[in-house]
Design a protein around this motif. Structure first.
Motif, PDB file in Angstrom:
ATOM      1  N   LEU A 194      40.838  49.592  38.369  1.00  0.00           N
ATOM      2  CA  LEU A 194      40.265  48.457  37.483  1.00  0.00           C
ATOM      3  C   LEU A 194      41.224  48.292  36.063  1.00  0.00           C
ATOM      4  CD1 LEU A 194      38.066  46.075  36.848  1.00  0.00           C
ATOM      5  CD2 LEU A 194      36.676  47.687  36.097  1.00  0.00           C
ATOM      6  N   LYS A 195      41.498  49.444  35.801  1.00  0.00           N
ATOM      7  CA  LYS A 195      42.277  49.612  34.819  1.00  0.00           C
ATOM      8  C   LYS A 195      43.509  48.992  35.528  1.00  0.00           C
ATOM      9  CE  LYS A 195      44.288  53.107  31.738  1.00  0.00           C
ATOM     10  NZ  LYS A 195      43.984  55.199  30.989  1.00  0.00           N
ATOM     11  N   ASN A 196      44.079  49.549  35.896  1.00  0.00           N
ATOM     12  CA  ASN A 196      45.335  48.761  36.900  1.00  0.00           C
ATOM     13  C   ASN A 196      45.682  47.541  36.572  1.00  0.00           C
ATOM     14  OD1 ASN A 196      48.165  49.898  37.529  1.00  0.00           O
ATOM     15  ND2 ASN A 196      47.067  49.132  39.798  1.00  0.00           N
ATOM     16  N   TYR A 197      44.674  47.074  37.405  1.00  0.00           N
ATOM     17  CA  TYR A 197      43.924  45.558  37.487  1.00  0.00           C
ATOM     18  C   TYR A 197      44.272  44.713  36.016  1.00  0.00           C
ATOM     19  CZ  TYR A 197      42.512  45.856  42.153  1.00  0.00           C
ATOM     20  OH  TYR A 197      42.999  46.304  43.984  1.00  0.00           O
ATOM     21  N   ILE A 198      43.750  45.353  34.967  1.00  0.00           N
ATOM     22  CA  ILE A 198      43.435  44.945  33.537  1.00  0.00           C
ATOM     23  C   ILE A 198      44.691  44.729  33.021  1.00  0.00           C
ATOM     24  CG2 ILE A 198      42.424  45.239  31.356  1.00  0.00           C
ATOM     25  CD1 ILE A 198      39.481  45.860  32.767  1.00  0.00           C
ATOM     26  N   LYS A 199      45.254  46.082  33.439  1.00  0.00           N
ATOM     27  CA  LYS A 199      46.689  46.002  32.693  1.00  0.00           C
ATOM     28  C   LYS A 199      47.563  44.688  33.446  1.00  0.00           C
ATOM     29  CE  LYS A 199      48.498  50.067  32.179  1.00  0.00           C
ATOM     30  NZ  LYS A 199      48.220  51.667  32.651  1.00  0.00           N
ATOM     31  N   ILE A 200      47.994  45.534  34.227  1.00  0.00           N
ATOM     32  CA  ILE A 200      48.477  44.375  35.093  1.00  0.00           C
ATOM     33  C   ILE A 200      48.565  42.574  34.855  1.00  0.00           C
ATOM     34  CG2 ILE A 200      49.328  43.015  37.269  1.00  0.00           C
ATOM     35  CD1 ILE A 200      49.168  45.644  38.507  1.00  0.00           C
ATOM     36  N   ALA A 201      46.959  42.202  34.451  1.00  0.00           N
ATOM     37  CA  ALA A 201      46.841  40.946  33.792  1.00  0.00           C
ATOM     38  C   ALA A 201      47.116  40.648  33.123  1.00  0.00           C
ATOM     39  CB  ALA A 201      45.492  40.861  34.264  1.00  0.00           C
ATOM     40  N   SER A 206      42.862  42.143  49.979  1.00  0.00           N
ATOM     41  CA  SER A 206      41.240  42.014  49.004  1.00  0.00           C
ATOM     42  C   SER A 206      41.751  42.594  47.994  1.00  0.00           C
ATOM     43  CB  SER A 206      40.295  43.260  49.358  1.00  0.00           C
ATOM     44  OG  SER A 206      40.937  44.437  50.048  1.00  0.00           O
ATOM     45  N   GLN A 207      42.862  43.828  47.827  1.00  0.00           N
ATOM     46  CA  GLN A 207      43.037  44.342  45.796  1.00  0.00           C
ATOM     47  C   GLN A 207      43.726  42.930  45.634  1.00  0.00           C
ATOM     48  OE1 GLN A 207      45.190  47.915  47.922  1.00  0.00           O
ATOM     49  NE2 GLN A 207      43.347  48.905  46.858  1.00  0.00           N
ATOM     50  N   LEU A 208      45.002  42.718  46.120  1.00  0.00           N
ATOM     51  CA  LEU A 208      45.651  41.203  45.507  1.00  0.00           C
ATOM     52  C   LEU A 208      43.939  40.170  44.975  1.00  0.00           C
ATOM     53  CD1 LEU A 208      48.293  40.935  47.584  1.00  0.00           C
ATOM     54  CD2 LEU A 208      48.814  41.462  45.945  1.00  0.00           C
ATOM     55  N   VAL A 209      43.338  39.701  45.792  1.00  0.00           N
ATOM     56  CA  VAL A 209      42.481  38.277  45.557  1.00  0.00           C
ATOM     57  C   VAL A 209      41.791  39.570  43.974  1.00  0.00           C
ATOM     58  CG1 VAL A 209      39.961  37.312  46.451  1.00  0.00           C
ATOM     59  CG2 VAL A 209      41.913  38.143  47.797  1.00  0.00           C
ATOM     60  N   ALA A 210      41.500  40.562  44.030  1.00  0.00           N
ATOM     61  CA  ALA A 210      40.953  40.911  42.494  1.00  0.00           C
ATOM     62  C   ALA A 210      41.203  40.971  41.465  1.00  0.00           C
ATOM     63  CB  ALA A 210      40.492  42.438  43.201  1.00  0.00           C
ATOM     64  N   GLN A 211      42.896  41.362  42.129  1.00  0.00           N
ATOM     65  CA  GLN A 211      43.982  41.207  40.766  1.00  0.00           C
ATOM     66  C   GLN A 211      43.422  40.386  40.393  1.00  0.00           C
ATOM     67  OE1 GLN A 211      46.095  44.047  39.253  1.00  0.00           O
ATOM     68  NE2 GLN A 211      46.155  42.059  38.338  1.00  0.00           N
ATOM     69  N   PHE A 212      44.037  38.856  41.276  1.00  0.00           N
ATOM     70  CA  PHE A 212      43.946  37.513  40.492  1.00  0.00           C
ATOM     71  C   PHE A 212      42.723  37.141  39.453  1.00  0.00           C
ATOM     72  CE2 PHE A 212      48.047  37.373  43.438  1.00  0.00           C
ATOM     73  CZ  PHE A 212      49.190  37.751  43.069  1.00  0.00           C
ATOM     74  N   MET A 213      41.659  37.837  40.788  1.00  0.00           N
ATOM     75  CA  MET A 213      40.400  36.971  39.838  1.00  0.00           C
ATOM     76  C   MET A 213      40.296  37.100  38.553  1.00  0.00           C
ATOM     77  SD  MET A 213      38.773  35.483  42.014  1.00  0.00           S
ATOM     78  CE  MET A 213      36.702  34.916  41.429  1.00  0.00           C
ATOM     79  N   MET A 244      40.291  37.028  33.336  1.00  0.00           N
ATOM     80  CA  MET A 244      41.011  37.494  30.966  1.00  0.00           C
ATOM     81  C   MET A 244      41.075  36.287  30.837  1.00  0.00           C
ATOM     82  SD  MET A 244      42.595  40.485  31.701  1.00  0.00           S
ATOM     83  CE  MET A 244      43.375  41.136  30.700  1.00  0.00           C
ATOM     84  N   LEU A 245      41.346  35.332  31.169  1.00  0.00           N
ATOM     85  CA  LEU A 245      41.494  34.101  30.908  1.00  0.00           C
ATOM     86  C   LEU A 245      40.616  33.348  30.506  1.00  0.00           C
ATOM     87  CD1 LEU A 245      44.639  32.906  32.748  1.00  0.00           C
ATOM     88  CD2 LEU A 245      44.822  33.193  30.354  1.00  0.00           C
ATOM     89  N   ASN A 246      39.724  32.999  31.715  1.00  0.00           N
ATOM     90  CA  ASN A 246      38.609  32.438  30.860  1.00  0.00           C
ATOM     91  C   ASN A 246      37.905  33.409  29.807  1.00  0.00           C
ATOM     92  OD1 ASN A 246      36.735  30.183  32.522  1.00  0.00           O
ATOM     93  ND2 ASN A 246      39.070  31.693  33.857  1.00  0.00           N
ATOM     94  N   SER A 290      38.000  28.375  38.968  1.00  0.00           N
ATOM     95  CA  SER A 290      39.315  28.287  38.611  1.00  0.00           C
ATOM     96  C   SER A 290      40.399  29.521  38.980  1.00  0.00           C
ATOM     97  CB  SER A 290      39.600  28.411  37.240  1.00  0.00           C
ATOM     98  OG  SER A 290      38.797  29.410  36.965  1.00  0.00           O
ATOM     99  N   GLY A 291      39.535  30.602  39.464  1.00  0.00           N
ATOM    100  CA  GLY A 291      40.473  31.717  40.106  1.00  0.00           C
ATOM    101  C   GLY A 291      40.331  32.492  41.834  1.00  0.00           C
ATOM    102  N   LEU A 292      39.335  31.395  42.268  1.00  0.00           N
ATOM    103  CA  LEU A 292      39.068  32.067  43.202  1.00  0.00           C
ATOM    104  C   LEU A 292      40.170  31.729  44.747  1.00  0.00           C
ATOM    105  CD1 LEU A 292      37.730  33.131  45.654  1.00  0.00           C
ATOM    106  CD2 LEU A 292      36.098  31.018  46.099  1.00  0.00           C
TER     107      LEU A 292
END
Length: 804
Positions: free
Chosen positions: A2-9, A330-337, A342-344, A395-397
């Motif tokens: 999750l931390k990695n997802y947030i950092k990349i986002a 599924s990990q990529l979908v989680a990344q973009f969601m 974060m934007l929302n 908006s993210g799906l």
């Protein structure tokens, strides 16, 4: 992970600052606008939520028919309804009768206060309505004659911190009342807002020897029924006609009276009857504003989807590399969601600041009184949470699934990524945006045109520079007429005063008297018709510059006018009598409430009320001792001095009464306040919707131009001018706007046509109401696209092609 997802986002958001800002601001404006509108809608829908038994409380509304035609539609009907229905139908647990009373001055030996919203209320009031008593016994507070229950604020003004129960008050310095209770101030979201309640027994004492309990022909009583738990209101309503028929045996069959149950929670938004307790809201308007809120937030979400999918080619290599090293879809979908969340989330925080800073402006536009306390409202945070969750998901799906499906073998070989499906979706969403913008613009222009139409029409009555003084509250019957006449004569000696007249009501007032059974003297009783009656003095017609189209005005030289009585009809009134020519009605004798009166003249139809309503059949009934409003036509020069002079004379003749006045043109214009407020709200939020759409268009145009940078450079080398390049890039968006116009126009035409049907006098729909929004959207899109296109076209081709 999750931390990695947030950092990349965060890295992706910060790397693309411009487009992240566009997304965040678009979403923030959409969320903030939606929150404000939904707060307004929530308030309008919250009326009567304070009533614990609200789902069982029904008001009895009354309709009277003449020969099958609806003649009057009342909120306040016959006095006998409550007690007779209660005795006849076991489904009714209890009932309340309310009779609205005029303004009064309540006071003791030390203080006095004016109360404006007062009712006579029957004894079961506190059993039916959830109005908590601070002191007093709810079972007996309204049972005895000459008793009154005060609101907390009025009691505080009169007695300070002392308990008011048991204290003695005088009404208008005459009638003595005993205070038997104090209730908490009624909330603003109720259609019944009383400052004081007199006991209904007091009213019964006043009208003796008439008995209001048996008065089926005596209108003016608000009746509320409390049904027993489980009672079916529709089945109960179906029993009313048979019961009513028992008491209308002597009434001609041509006249029919019907009674219906009206849920108390529907009154504020859906009831616009005669004798409403206040000006109610508009249910259609509330839901239309809710639709605008959904439009705005939907446009913001569409922006995100468009920009995210447009950036797909920029993210393709990233997706290819991540898949090549083992990332699951599924990990990529989680990344973009998470990136969407974060934007929302940033948009939600920005929206909160926008809401806080815009509350004063919102209040000034809507007339509501939102405050920072809404930040402590559970509903506010619930709506905010729903917008965040739904926005992040919706908006993210789609972008998440689009971006995550790229094949690594293709993208890592450097092959271009294109998706006809994605391109079609983006174009479709842009069409939806533009169609929504065009629809809102057409609606906004129609609303403004209708308001302007109503305010600019000739009323058929002169209300300019007319000072209206409210009726005296404190007087004695023996002296009022003499004081009033002396006051009029004194004013006419003032050089700045052109005319003075007294009438029971003035233009713009809804509380016009309904007079039934009016007929020509030779007609049988069953030919009587319903009219609206205004009681006036000799000077009413000339003072208001009413246009006489037949006969004459009331005249003191005709002694019979004052002695036996004369009436003046309007054009619609003589038509209802059966005369096609106004001249034919002059001199005829009519039966009016037990009196035989002669038709002295006929005036042209005039707008007694706003242009919402059609002309009604009116009778101007001469009454030399009429009690009511004093209308003073004054010179436009030195108005302040004139008002001071009028006030000085008023204080001389009515020393115990407050001098309260208003200007009639402003008062008449008050009828359009709700329309004007709606127009402002519509205009502001339509502008915001277009602003959000422009932000999305700006971002989409930017990405489109980035993708076509090399194409633009090659075209420049081959001799294309800047204007040709701009035209090329703009053409795609222009086609989408034309499609949106084709979609929006029939929907907008149908919607505004239905809305205009709510007005008796309405503007016409012209072609330019649709052409102007179309041209405006074309122009906005052109400016938005041109800014980016010109900048791209001016770039040196060598910079764009050096990598080729």
């Amino acid at each position: 992970m999750l931390k990695n997802y947030i950092k990349i986002a965060w890295r992706n958001i910060s790397r693309n600052k411009v487009f992240s800002a566009i997304n965040i601001m678009g979403l923030a404006i959409g969320i903030a606008a939606s929150l404000l509108i939904l707060q307004y809608v929530a308030y309008e829908l919250s009326y009567e939520n304070n009533q614990e038994k609200g789902d069982r409380i029904y008001r009895v509304r009354q309709e009277r028919y003449e020969k099958g035609q609806l003649s009057t539609n009342w909120a306040a009907g016959a006095f006998a309804v409550g007690n007779h229905f209660k005795d006849a139908f076991p489904e009714i647990e209890d009932y309340v009768k309310l009779v609205k009373q005029g303004e009064a001055i309540l006071g003791n030996n030390e203080k006095s206060v004016k109360v404006s919203s007062v009712y006579y209320a029957s004894g079961a009031y506190f059993n039916v309505f959830s109005t908590p008593l601070i002191s007093g016994d709810p079972k007996t507070a309204l049972t005895e004659p000459n008793t009154v229950v005060l609101s907390e604020s009025i009691a505080h003004k009169l007695f300070g911190q002392e308990d008011a129960v048991g204290k003695i008050l005088r009404k208008n310095h005459r009638d003595i009342f005993k205070v038997t209770g104090v209730f908490r101030d009624m909330p603003s979201n109720t259609h019944l807002k009383a400052e004081a309640l007199y006991s209904y027994a007091t009213f019964q004492e006043m009208v003796k020897p008439d008995d209001p309990e048996t008065g089926w022909q005596w209108d003016g009583c608000l009746t509320y029924l409390l049904l027993r738990p489980g009672a079916d209101p529709q089945k109960l309503e179906a029993k009313f006609p048979a019961q009513v028929a028992k008491y209308y045996g002597d009434v001609p069959k041509e006249f029919t009276t019907k009674y219906y149950l009206q849920p108390i929670k529907d009154i504020h938004l859906y009831s616009h009857l005669m004798m409403e307790t206040e000006t109610n809201g508009q249910g259609n308007t509330v839901y239309l504003l809710m639709g605008i809120a959904l439009f705005i937030i939907a446009i913001a979400w569409i922006n995100y989807i468009n920009l995210a999918t447009a950036r797909a080619i920029n993210r393709a290599v990233e997706v290819g590399v991540r898949k090549a090293i083992g990332s699951l879809r599924s990990q990529l979908v989680a990344q973009f969601m998470i990136e969407s969340a974060m934007l929302n989330g940033m948009a939600v925080i920005t929206a909160l600041f926008l809401v806080v800073f815009s509350i004063p402006l919102f209040n000034s536009i809507t007339g509501q009184q939102l405050s920072f306390s809404l930040l402590y409202d559970r509903l506010f945070w619930t709506v905010l949470g729903v917008l965040f969750v739904v926005g992040s998901f919706l908006s993210g799906l789609y972008p998440a699934f689009v971006l995550s499906r790229f094949k690594p073998v293709v993208v890592l070989k450097g092959k271009a990524i294109s998706s006809r499906q994605g391109s079609t979706l983006r174009r479709s969403l842009v069409v939806v945006q533009f169609a929504a913008s065009l629809f809102l613009l057409v609606g906004m222009l129609t609303v403004f045109k209708q308001i302007r139409f109503m305010r600019s029409q000739q009323l058929g009555i002169d209300i300019a520079q007319t000072l209206v003084i409210k009726p005296p509250i404190v007087y004695t019957d023996s002296t009022l007429m003499r004081q009033q006449q002396a006051f009029k004569e004194q004013l006419m000696h003032e050089t700045a005063v052109h005319s003075v007249t007294v009438s029971s009501i003035v233009p713009g007032e809804a509380s016009i008297i309904n007079a039934g059974g009016i007929r020509l003297i030779e007609q049988p009783e069953n030919q009587g018709r319903q009219f609206r009656a205004i009681f006036v003095d000799y000077d009413y017609v000339p003072a208001y510059h009413l246009k006489l189209i037949a006969g004459r005005n009331f005249d003191r030289d005709f002694g019979m006018d004052g002695a036996k009585g004369a009436v003046v009809f309007n054009r619609t009134g003589v038509r209802r009598l059966g005369f096609d020519r106004p001249e034919a009605a002059v001199g005829k004798l009519v039966f009016f409430w037990g009196d035989t009166l002669r038709v002295a003249g006929v005036v042209e139809d005039f707008h007694q009320q706003s242009l919402h309503d059609a002309y009604e059949p009116l009778i101007l009934r001469l009454r030399a001792d009429v009690r009511g409003y004093t209308s003073v036509a004054i010179s436009p020069d030195n108005i302040a001095a004139t008002i001071s002079t009028v006030q000085r004379n008023w204080n001389t003749f009515f020393p115990s009464n407050p001098f309260e006045y208003f200007f009639l043109d402003e008062h008449f214009d008050e009828q359009y306040k709700a329309d004007q407020r709606f127009g402002k709200v519509f205009g502001v939020f339509t502008t915001l919707a277009i602003l959000v759409a422009c932000l999305g268009l700006f971002g989409l145009a930017s990405f489109t131009i980035v993708q076509r940078t090399k194409e633009i450079s090659i075209r420049k080398i081959l001799g294309a001018s800047v204007s040709e390049i701009v035209r090329l890039l703009y053409r795609e968006f222009a086609v989408l706007i034309v499609i949106a116009f084709a979609v929006a126009t029939p929907v907008a035409w149908f919607s505004v046509t239905q809305w205009l049907k709510g007005y008796a006098f309405r503007t016409t729909l012209h072609w330019w109401l649709f052409a102007i929004p179309f041209v405006l959207v074309l122009l906005i899109a052109f400016l938005t696209v041109s800014f980016q296109s010109i900048r791209a076209a001016l770039v040196n081709p060598a910079h764009s092609l050096r990598s080729e």
